[in-house]
Design a protein around this motif. Structure first.
Motif, mmCIF file in Angstrom:
data_model
loop_
_atom_site.group_PDB
_atom_site.id
_atom_site.type_symbol
_atom_site.label_atom_id
_atom_site.label_comp_id
_atom_site.label_asym_id
_atom_site.label_seq_id
_atom_site.Cartn_x
_atom_site.Cartn_y
_atom_site.Cartn_z
ATOM 1 N N ARG B 397 0.851 -1.247 0.097
ATOM 2 C CA ARG B 397 -0.047 -0.132 -0.046
ATOM 3 C C ARG B 397 0.873 1.237 -0.050
ATOM 4 O O ARG B 397 0.683 2.093 -0.794
ATOM 5 C CB ARG B 397 -0.705 0.131 1.250
ATOM 6 N N ASP B 398 2.005 1.283 0.695
ATOM 7 C CA ASP B 398 2.739 2.546 0.819
ATOM 8 C C ASP B 398 3.593 2.631 -0.319
ATOM 9 O O ASP B 398 3.840 3.740 -0.806
ATOM 10 C CB ASP B 398 3.887 2.290 1.956
ATOM 11 N N VAL B 402 2.760 6.226 -2.688
ATOM 12 C CA VAL B 402 4.069 6.926 -2.577
ATOM 13 C C VAL B 402 3.940 8.173 -3.553
ATOM 14 O O VAL B 402 4.166 9.129 -3.083
ATOM 15 C CB VAL B 402 5.267 6.177 -2.081
ATOM 16 N N THR B 403 3.279 8.084 -4.837
ATOM 17 C CA THR B 403 3.235 8.872 -5.718
ATOM 18 C C THR B 403 2.215 9.908 -5.563
ATOM 19 O O THR B 403 2.144 10.794 -6.170
ATOM 20 C CB THR B 403 3.465 8.265 -7.305
ATOM 21 N N ARG B 405 0.481 10.880 -2.283
ATOM 22 C CA ARG B 405 0.281 10.878 -0.800
ATOM 23 C C ARG B 405 -0.765 11.854 -0.625
ATOM 24 O O ARG B 405 -1.536 11.868 -0.022
ATOM 25 C CB ARG B 405 1.681 11.110 -0.346
ATOM 26 N N TRP B 409 -4.776 12.996 2.045
ATOM 27 C CA TRP B 409 -4.477 13.965 3.086
ATOM 28 C C TRP B 409 -5.866 14.748 3.482
ATOM 29 O O TRP B 409 -6.191 15.534 2.449
ATOM 30 C CB TRP B 409 -3.200 14.800 3.104
ATOM 31 N N ARG B 410 -6.213 14.924 4.811
ATOM 32 C CA ARG B 410 -7.359 15.747 5.265
ATOM 33 C C ARG B 410 -6.701 16.423 6.340
ATOM 34 O O ARG B 410 -5.647 15.956 6.840
ATOM 35 C CB ARG B 410 -8.283 14.951 5.717
ATOM 36 N N PRO B 411 -7.239 17.501 6.688
ATOM 37 C CA PRO B 411 -6.634 18.410 7.560
ATOM 38 C C PRO B 411 -6.585 17.504 9.048
ATOM 39 O O PRO B 411 -5.532 17.953 9.859
ATOM 40 C CB PRO B 411 -7.679 19.704 8.101
ATOM 41 N N TRP B 412 -7.609 16.367 9.172
ATOM 42 C CA TRP B 412 -7.340 15.558 10.298
ATOM 43 C C TRP B 412 -6.474 14.411 10.324
ATOM 44 O O TRP B 412 -6.485 13.829 11.175
ATOM 45 C CB TRP B 412 -8.702 15.408 10.815
ATOM 46 N N GLY B 413 -5.878 14.222 9.158
ATOM 47 C CA GLY B 413 -5.044 13.101 8.928
ATOM 48 C C GLY B 413 -4.867 12.298 7.808
ATOM 49 O O GLY B 413 -5.663 12.916 6.921
ATOM 50 N N MET B 414 -4.416 11.432 7.480
ATOM 51 C CA MET B 414 -4.152 10.807 6.230
ATOM 52 C C MET B 414 -5.414 9.740 6.221
ATOM 53 O O MET B 414 -5.707 8.935 7.102
ATOM 54 C CB MET B 414 -3.089 9.803 6.150
ATOM 55 N N VAL B 416 -6.514 6.686 5.664
ATOM 56 C CA VAL B 416 -6.003 5.545 5.360
ATOM 57 C C VAL B 416 -6.919 4.482 4.900
ATOM 58 O O VAL B 416 -6.538 3.591 3.960
ATOM 59 C CB VAL B 416 -5.288 4.721 6.631
ATOM 60 N N GLU B 419 -7.196 5.199 1.123
ATOM 61 C CA GLU B 419 -5.804 4.642 0.762
ATOM 62 C C GLU B 419 -5.782 3.157 0.427
ATOM 63 O O GLU B 419 -5.329 2.798 -0.564
ATOM 64 C CB GLU B 419 -4.493 5.258 1.359
#
Lengths: 354, 557
Positions: B397-398, B402-403, B405, B409-414, B416, B419
């Motif tokens: 997954r990472d 990675v291309t 990322r 992203w949200r202000p409260w975090g990734m 996941v 993703e």
């Protein structure tokens, strides 16, 4: 007609020597635990141990009376706040695969400088603190520049920087402890508690949350882990490797500067100490933390658990009447066991999967 | 198919190495099919042939790395059946090998590099006799006309000198009238022109002094300038043994590819030259012309335009890629294949020249670094998967996300969850054989790893996909999947530039292929001419003479 030759004996890239002088630190195994009871257990082993050790000393008649008191918890947390914060600083470059040995010395320099500016130069508290932390930022930036732009080995560079700063601290203080002329507000802040917990701990907690967010919840943090995994690959997926690594050194330097100020607040005086006394427990906690929560990777939550685990155990031992040597022995032994176990688990995982 | 030219046996007396009817099978493929080879004493002998002709296999059998399935090996009058031939036999018989990777330790001194091979001379108490070592090595260096001090680190030497040191080291135990045979495997492949001149001259002088040398090389002009005898392999057989003749490059290439093809090559070489030649058959002429696309007035669908690109091994590359095109880049090691891709990707800064990329929205972007290139819709799958593409200890997954990322992203975090869902979808879509996207990248096989790397880039829907050896170390099944994926991407409008040493791959995958030589585009091939044999001929020959060519390449477009 076959054109797929048995490949040439050697097939190096066309004349591009892969010069990568980056340090590869002896880090713990990196295959992430995933799924299964075993992975779950591995992720939470350190936390379980922490709970077990705390329970043991609470029930142990030798220590139980004092151990499980709010007062003891307060002392314990307050004393470990600086180590915890320095451990958080240490993991930043480590996530990218770089050691920074100078962070302890930066903390010491910041502490001595903040105290000295107030004591010798009568500077106001705020300005002295800013200069103390600012020096951390500057030295971190210099370290980062040497390591990234000039490609020096981070291990050696920061070791040199640590020694140099240790010497400067001796020169600046003349080997004396700076006691007088400090703004009393600082010591007050360091000794006051809020809801029964030292105020310093809240500072560390806030920073831990911010760092956790940065490392685990932002694209930048993800990029840092990618750099730690393979800097060449990271550069080829558009991550600005040098800039990111430099940033971690600067952030680590700033945090270490703050550690110095907090240490000054806690103790009310600045001693001419090279800072290794802080650095080694912090490094140990960082490596211990890399065996937990996200095994194989330096992470914020694991690091905090690592600090707590060591300090709870040491506090319990001390209260049970163990001698002073018990604390470093326990510290070192637990680190060795944790790293060995993690390496073993990682390898057995690797064997199973590949 | 040409009738097999029976190897003319050189006079028996001065043959120091004779390989007869050597056969080697790898599974179902016959790598060597009763190949013959004979080296005369004191000559430089060239072993030439296209990719997969069995040169490397022969050397590996002689070195004892592979055991032959049949045939005999005679060295200096001693004879072995291949079943009883091993590395020790080869060494005892006097065969010495210098491989393309010289096996030197660049940080250590010349003397120490010698000592690692022959052992340190030691005195009482195991003390190293440095003076004795340095004296002996200094003598050897003088004897081999290498102008260097034994204390010099090997890394400080010029490339040609390094190879000479390796040669000298390989031959260091040659004493008196004992005759060793030196085998050089592509000694000049990674050397610049003037360095390889120096090296070849030195090799020539060794031979004039009675040293027997066998040399494998792809560079025709070099073997022609330095070698006395030539053995040409094709499909694991000896198709020509030219002893004491002075063949032309043309002769060699004809032997390497078979007479039937010679005409096509002529045609192309001429078409690749400035003016068309009447002798070229009309249809072939047409095919070649089609290969060089005419300039469109609008040029709206030109995704990549490279003009007179210099830098590293590149010496004036011009090329143009359109939407949906799959273009191959062929060329020998050192021709600048990878450098071209990397320079286009912005990893290497060009010394001069321009690279213009059109992003999916149609805007043009000039020179830039990797990040800006990615933003302009360029993607690169590098050659060295483990070293330059993999994040081995991170999850699949990472490795995929990675291309992109920033997407999660949200202000409260990734996010996941999203993703992971995307990664799992891509794993399924690209047929990656993995339990889930959360397993470590290293747990995948080479082919599946490559699919993940491709998926990482294709999710960005690039307008230009650069592939460097896309199926190296990839199993057959995954290979087919990867080809299909690439073709799909091209069908959706992505321009693809593939650099590969696998000529069959280029022929199967590409619409047209550029042949790089010495950092320049030496030829274009497309249509019916796009065959592995033809490409072999073009990559090996120097007929698209660099001197006359660049101007033409610019003009023909």
């Amino acid at each position: 007609m076959s054109v797929t030759d048995t490949p040439p004996l050697q097939s190096p890239g066309p004349g591009e020597p892969g010069t990568d002088d980056r340090t590869t630190p002896p880090r713990v195994s990196r295959s992430g635990a995933h799924g299964g009871a075993k992975g779950l257990l591995e992720r939470h082993a350190l936390l379980l141990l922490l709970v077990a050790v705390a329970a043991f000393f609470s029930l142990n008649p030798a220590s139980g009376d004092i151990f499980f008191t709010q007062q003891n918890a307060s002392v314990l947390l307050g004393n470990q706040a600086t180590v915890a914060l320095l451990a958080l600083a240490v993991i930043l470059p480590l996530v990218c695969g770089y050691f920074d040995f100078s962070l302890g010395a930066i903390a010491a320099s910041s502490s001595v400088l903040t105290a000295g500016l107030m004591s010798f130069n009568d500077l106001p508290l705020g300005l002295a603190m800013v200069v103390g932390i600012g020096v951390g930022v500057l030295i971190g930036g210099l370290n980062g520049l040497l390591v990234t732009r000039f490609g020096l080995n981070s291990f050696v560079t920061t070791l040199g920087m640590a020694t140099l700063l240790g010497g400067l601290v001796q020169w600046y203080t003349g080997g004396q402890t700076i006691l007088n002329g400090l703004d009393p507000r600082l010591a007050q802040f360091g000794s006051k508690t809020l809801l029964g917990i030292p105020q310093v701990v809240y500072v560390v907690a806030v920073i831990a949350v911010l760092l956790w967010y940065l490392l685990a919840q932002t694209p930048f943090g993800r990029g840092l882990y990618a750099i730690g995994s393979n800097p060449r690959s990271a550069a080829l997926v558009g991550i600005r490797v040098q800039r990111s690594v430099w940033t971690t050194f600067v952030l680590a330097g700033a945090l270490s500067g703050l550690v110095g100020v907090l240490a000054l607040a806690r103790s009310g005086s600045a001693t001419a100490d090279p800072g290794t006394g802080l650095l080694f427990p912090a490094l140990a906690a960082a490596f211990l933390g890399a065996t937990a929560v996200r095994p194989g990777f330096f992470n914020v939550v694991g690091t905090i658990i690592g600090v707590l685990f060591v300090s709870v155990a040491v506090s319990g031992l001390t209260l049970s009447g163990a001698s002073t040597w018990a604390s470093p022995v326990f510290n070192g032994a637990s680190l060795l066991v944790a790293v060995a176990l993690s390496h073993y688990l990682g390898r057995s995982r690797g064997m199973r999967t590949t | 198919m040409t009738p097999r030219t029976p190897p003319t046996a050189p006079p028996g007396s001065d043959v120091v190495l004779r390989v007869s009817a050597l056969t080697k099978r790898f599974g179902a493929t016959l790598a060597l099919d009763e190949a013959d080879l004979a080296l005369r004493h004191g000559t430089v002998h060239a072993l030439v042939g296209g990719n997969g002709c069995g040169k490397s296999t022969t050397i590996k059998v002689l070195a004892g790395v592979h055991r032959g399935d049949g045939g005999r090996i005679e060295v200096a009058g001693q004879a072995w059946d291949v079943d009883s031939y091993d590395p020790r036999a080869g060494r005892a018989a006097g065969l010495r090998f210098v491989h393309q990777d010289l096996g030197l330790f660049p940080e250590l001194s010349i003397a120490e590099n010698f000592a690692f091979d022959a052992g340190y001379p030691t005195g009482p108490g195991g003390r190293v006799l440095w003076r004795g070592l340095h004296r002996r090595v200094a003598e050897l260096l003088t004897a081999y006309e290498i102008d260097a001090d034994p204390r010099t680190p090997v890394g400080a030497l010029r490339p040609a000198q390094r190879t000479l040191v390796a040669i000298c080291r390989a031959l260091q135990d040659q004493e008196g009238d004992e005759q060793l045979i030196l085998v050089l495997d592509e000694p000049t492949a990674t050397l610049p022109q003037h360095e390889s001149d120096v090296l070849l001259e030195a090799v020539r002088r060794r031979a004039d002094n009675g040293q027997t040398v066998m040399m494998v090389s792809h560079r025709m002009p070099e073997v022609l300038s330095v070698c006395d005898d030539f053995t040409v392999f094709r499909d694991g057989r000896t198709v020509a043994a030219l002893v004491g003749e002075r063949p032309t490059e043309h002769d060699l290439v004809r032997h390497m590819t078979g007479a039937a093809l010679a005409r096509t090559i002529d045609a192309n070489v001429v078409a690749g030259g400035l003016d068309g030649d009447d002798s070229a058959p009309a249809d072939e002429q047409a095919a070649t012309t089609r290969a060089t696309p005419a300039t469109d007035a609008d040029g709206e669908d030109v995704v990549l335009q490279v003009r007179d690109l210099h830098g590293g091994p590149l010496r004036g590359v011009d090329l143009e890629l359109r939407r949906g095109e799959i273009v191959g880049v062929a060329g020998l090691v050192g021709s600048g294949r990878s450098s071209l891709l990397r320079t286009v990707f912005g990893e290497h800064r060009p010394a001069s020249g321009s690279v213009t990329v059109r992003d999916p929205a149609g805007r043009l972007h000039g020179n830039g670094d990797v990040r800006t290139r990615m933003d302009a819709g360029v993607a690169l799958v590098p050659e060295d998967r483990a070293g330059e593409a993999a994040f081995a200890d991170l999850t699949v997954r990472d490795n995929i996300s990675v291309t992109v990322r920033r997407r999660y992203w949200r202000p409260w975090g990734m996010s996941v969850g999203r993703e992971r869902a995307d990664a799992n979808a891509l794993v399924t879509r690209h047929g990656v054989r993995a339990a889930s996207a959360d397993v470590p990248f290293t747990s995948l096989s080479g082919g599946n790893q490559q699919k993940v790397v491709l998926a990482r880039w294709l999710q960005r829907t690039p307008s230009l996909l650069l592939l460097d050896e896309p199926t190296q170390g990839v199993d057959v099944m995954s290979r087919a999947d990867i080809y299909r994926t690439v073709q799909e991407a091209a069908a959706n409008g992505c321009a693809v530039l593939v650099a590969s040493s696998d000529l069959l791959e280029l022929c199967a995958l590409c619409d047209r292929v550029l042949v790089l030589q010495d950092g320049r585009v030496a030829a274009h091939v497309a249509g019916a001419q796009l065959t592995p044999d033809h490409l072999t001929a073009l990559t090996q020959s120097t007929a698209g003479a660099p001197a006359a060519d660049p101007a033409h390449q610019g003009a023909s477009r």
